[in-house]
Motif scaffolding. Structure first.
Motif, PDB file in Angstrom:
ATOM      1  N   ILE A 198       0.830  -1.205   0.000  1.00  0.00           N
ATOM      2  CA  ILE A 198       0.000   0.000   0.000  1.00  0.00           C
ATOM      3  C   ILE A 198       0.865   1.256   0.000  1.00  0.00           C
ATOM      4  O   ILE A 198       0.423   2.322  -0.432  1.00  0.00           O
ATOM      5  CB  ILE A 198      -0.980   0.013   1.182  1.00  0.00           C
ATOM      6  N   ASP A 199       2.089   1.146   0.513  1.00  0.00           N
ATOM      7  CA  ASP A 199       3.068   2.243   0.481  1.00  0.00           C
ATOM      8  C   ASP A 199       2.464   3.573   0.927  1.00  0.00           C
ATOM      9  O   ASP A 199       2.613   4.597   0.253  1.00  0.00           O
ATOM     10  CB  ASP A 199       3.672   2.366  -0.926  1.00  0.00           C
ATOM     11  N   PHE A 200       1.800   3.555   2.066  1.00  0.00           N
ATOM     12  CA  PHE A 200       1.229   4.799   2.601  1.00  0.00           C
ATOM     13  C   PHE A 200       2.297   5.551   3.372  1.00  0.00           C
ATOM     14  O   PHE A 200       2.970   4.994   4.231  1.00  0.00           O
ATOM     15  CB  PHE A 200       0.048   4.503   3.525  1.00  0.00           C
ATOM     16  N   SER A 201       2.419   6.824   3.090  1.00  0.00           N
ATOM     17  CA  SER A 201       3.371   7.664   3.813  1.00  0.00           C
ATOM     18  C   SER A 201       2.715   9.003   4.081  1.00  0.00           C
ATOM     19  O   SER A 201       2.257   9.694   3.165  1.00  0.00           O
ATOM     20  CB  SER A 201       4.653   7.861   2.997  1.00  0.00           C
ATOM     21  N   GLY A 202       2.620   9.359   5.359  1.00  0.00           N
ATOM     22  CA  GLY A 202       2.014  10.627   5.736  1.00  0.00           C
ATOM     23  C   GLY A 202       2.611  11.130   7.019  1.00  0.00           C
ATOM     24  O   GLY A 202       3.549  10.536   7.567  1.00  0.00           O
ATOM     25  N   PRO A 203       2.090  12.229   7.538  1.00  0.00           N
ATOM     26  CA  PRO A 203       2.659  12.809   8.762  1.00  0.00           C
ATOM     27  C   PRO A 203       2.467  11.945  10.005  1.00  0.00           C
ATOM     28  O   PRO A 203       3.180  12.118  10.993  1.00  0.00           O
ATOM     29  CB  PRO A 203       1.912  14.144   8.907  1.00  0.00           C
ATOM     30  N   HIS A 204       1.530  10.997   9.955  1.00  0.00           N
ATOM     31  CA  HIS A 204       1.218  10.204  11.138  1.00  0.00           C
ATOM     32  C   HIS A 204       1.623   8.739  11.008  1.00  0.00           C
ATOM     33  O   HIS A 204       1.917   8.090  12.019  1.00  0.00           O
ATOM     34  CB  HIS A 204      -0.281  10.291  11.447  1.00  0.00           C
ATOM     35  N   PHE A 205       1.619   8.197   9.799  1.00  0.00           N
ATOM     36  CA  PHE A 205       1.916   6.784   9.595  1.00  0.00           C
ATOM     37  C   PHE A 205       2.741   6.592   8.327  1.00  0.00           C
ATOM     38  O   PHE A 205       2.595   7.348   7.358  1.00  0.00           O
ATOM     39  CB  PHE A 205       0.623   5.961   9.443  1.00  0.00           C
ATOM     40  N   ALA A 206       3.573   5.570   8.359  1.00  0.00           N
ATOM     41  CA  ALA A 206       4.252   5.086   7.160  1.00  0.00           C
ATOM     42  C   ALA A 206       4.099   3.566   7.174  1.00  0.00           C
ATOM     43  O   ALA A 206       4.726   2.876   7.979  1.00  0.00           O
ATOM     44  CB  ALA A 206       5.719   5.490   7.151  1.00  0.00           C
ATOM     45  N   VAL A 207       3.222   3.062   6.311  1.00  0.00           N
ATOM     46  CA  VAL A 207       2.858   1.650   6.323  1.00  0.00           C
ATOM     47  C   VAL A 207       3.039   1.087   4.928  1.00  0.00           C
ATOM     48  O   VAL A 207       2.437   1.575   3.964  1.00  0.00           O
ATOM     49  CB  VAL A 207       1.394   1.447   6.786  1.00  0.00           C
ATOM     50  N   ARG A 208       3.865   0.052   4.820  1.00  0.00           N
ATOM     51  CA  ARG A 208       4.127  -0.524   3.517  1.00  0.00           C
ATOM     52  C   ARG A 208       3.066  -1.540   3.120  1.00  0.00           C
ATOM     53  O   ARG A 208       2.642  -1.597   1.981  1.00  0.00           O
ATOM     54  CB  ARG A 208       5.509  -1.184   3.500  1.00  0.00           C
ATOM     55  N   GLY A 209       2.649  -2.401   4.075  1.00  0.00           N
ATOM     56  CA  GLY A 209       1.730  -3.470   3.722  1.00  0.00           C
ATOM     57  C   GLY A 209       2.465  -4.571   2.973  1.00  0.00           C
ATOM     58  O   GLY A 209       3.698  -4.547   2.838  1.00  0.00           O
ATOM     59  N   PRO A 210       1.754  -5.559   2.435  1.00  0.00           N
ATOM     60  CA  PRO A 210       0.299  -5.728   2.523  1.00  0.00           C
ATOM     61  C   PRO A 210      -0.127  -6.266   3.871  1.00  0.00           C
ATOM     62  O   PRO A 210       0.698  -6.540   4.745  1.00  0.00           O
ATOM     63  CB  PRO A 210       0.018  -6.751   1.417  1.00  0.00           C
TER      64      PRO A 210
END
Length: 395
Positions: A198-210
């Motif tokens: 999912i490669d989410f990156s933001g000010p609160h979370f960095a989550v690669r997944g799946p």
């Protein structure tokens, strides 16, 4: 017919211990010794299901229940301690076959990866009747329990909650529906090309997944949120599938819905179903005077008058039906009812209010055909397409 909508009111029941009144645990029939047993919660949810409601929510928090900002450890005449709402839901859901169950999750101190897996699991064990009510925490005692950081400002709490929901939704989509092949002959259990980072990156979370849990039966379990003010209205409009609000009069509803719909439009979600239910704390009796008297006795047991963020209604099922239908005409999809005492007011809802609404043609007489047994289906929502399968996201 009193209700202008062809599918009638939406009804939810908010479950919290022995009830929402702080004196409820001392009321006759309250069963305080059973609160930490599975049997208690099965019985309670079965009673809610008797009323054919859309769903029940289960309250939760990371700290002891508080009283108006007072240190919760200072009072011993209140219910203290609770079971984990998600685990209670997972125990009850396979036993109570129709009502949907939406536990509360405190997003402020709970990692989205862990909760995405837990709610996906709940969706599997319930056959698609799961959701999650996201809740923020600005309490210093809860922040101290986790010890990770100081209390956030209100705007940051809700911005983080919006990111939390986005991460959870992406994790639910990180497995395509046909990712599991389970072919013993070829020895291939899963198609790796149908699992997605999912490669989410933001000010609160960095989550690669799946995720490590396959896509849930509903695709996306229902995300709900309770909103009292502007930033919370924005969270409902931008991120939720279902909203709970707290009008104290019918005249409050237009402004509340206006803020939520504006946030929904700003998020590019115009036209998506987003039912909003009004919360009411209820004390019910066949006689309005008797209901008021019982509320007074509960206040005496608690040692102080009841206060609530929601409207407090003490009266008859017929009187409450009048209020709910008036709210429906003002634009709400229905109500989430908070029983003051589970022992008295939950049966009064399922065996008194619901039959009254049915007599008026405003509520179902059975769970409907064609709802697919899922919460999304019951709320009239489609099963969403997987964002990665349809957009060709990176695998």
């Amino acid at each position: 017919m009193d209700d202008p909508s062809p599918d009638g009111l939406r009804l939810a029941i908010a479950l919290d211990g022995t009830g929402w009144h702080p004196g409820s645990w001392r009321a006759p029939g309250a069963r305080p010794r059973d609160l930490l047993t599975a049997g208690y919660w099965v019985d309670v949810v079965r009673e809610a299901e008797r009323g054919l409601v859309d769903l029940v929510t289960i309250e939760d928090s990371l700290g002891l229940q508080a009283d108006g900002g007072q240190d919760p450890g200072e009072r011993t005449d209140r219910v203290r301690g609770r079971l984990d709402a998600v685990l209670v839901a997972a125990r009850v859901a396979p036993i109570v076959p129709h009502v949907s169950i939406v536990p509360t999750a405190v997003t402020t101190h709970t990692e989205p990866f862990h909760l995405s897996k837990a709610i996906a699991t709940l969706d599997f064990v319930s056959g698609g009747r799961a959701g999650v009510r996201v809740q923020v925490s600005g309490r210093a005692d809860e922040a101290a329990l986790v010890g990770r950081r100081p209390v956030l400002q209100i705007a940051d709490l809700f911005a983080e909650a919006a990111d939390w929901v986005e991460v959870v939704r992406r994790l639910w989509d990180s497995w395509e529906d046909d990712a599991e092949i389970r072919d013993a002959a070829t020895g291939q259990f899963v198609d790796r090309d149908r699992l997605h980072y999912i490669d989410f990156s933001g000010p609160h979370f960095a989550v690669r997944g799946p995720s490590i849990t396959p896509r849930p039966p509903q695709g996306q379990p229902v995300v709900a949120a309770l909103a009292h003010r502007d930033v919370a209205f924005e969270l409902v409009g931008s991120s939720a599938d279902l909203g709970f609000v707290t009008p104290h009069a019918t005249g409050d509803i237009a402004a509340i819905l206006g803020e939520i719909r504006a946030a929904q439009d700003a998020a590019g979600r115009a036209g998506e179903p987003l039912p909003v239910l009004g919360d009411v704390l209820v004390v019910l009796d066949d006689d309005a005077g008797a209901a008021a008297d019982r509320l007074g006795r509960l206040d005496e047991l608690a040692g102080e008058p009841l206060t609530s963020d929601a409207l407090v209604f003490a009266g008859t099922p017929a009187g409450l039906a009048d209020v709910l239908l008036e709210w429906r005409r003002a634009g709400l999809a229905g109500a989430r009812l908070r029983p003051a005492t589970i022992a008295d007011d939950l049966p009064a809802i399922s065996r008194g209010l619901v039959p009254e609404l049915q007599r008026r043609g405003a509520f179902r007489t059975t769970y409907p055909d064609g709802w697919a047994g899922t919460l999304r289906g019951l709320l009239g929502m489609d099963r969403p397409a997987n964002r990665y399968a349809t957009t060709g996201g990176a695998r």
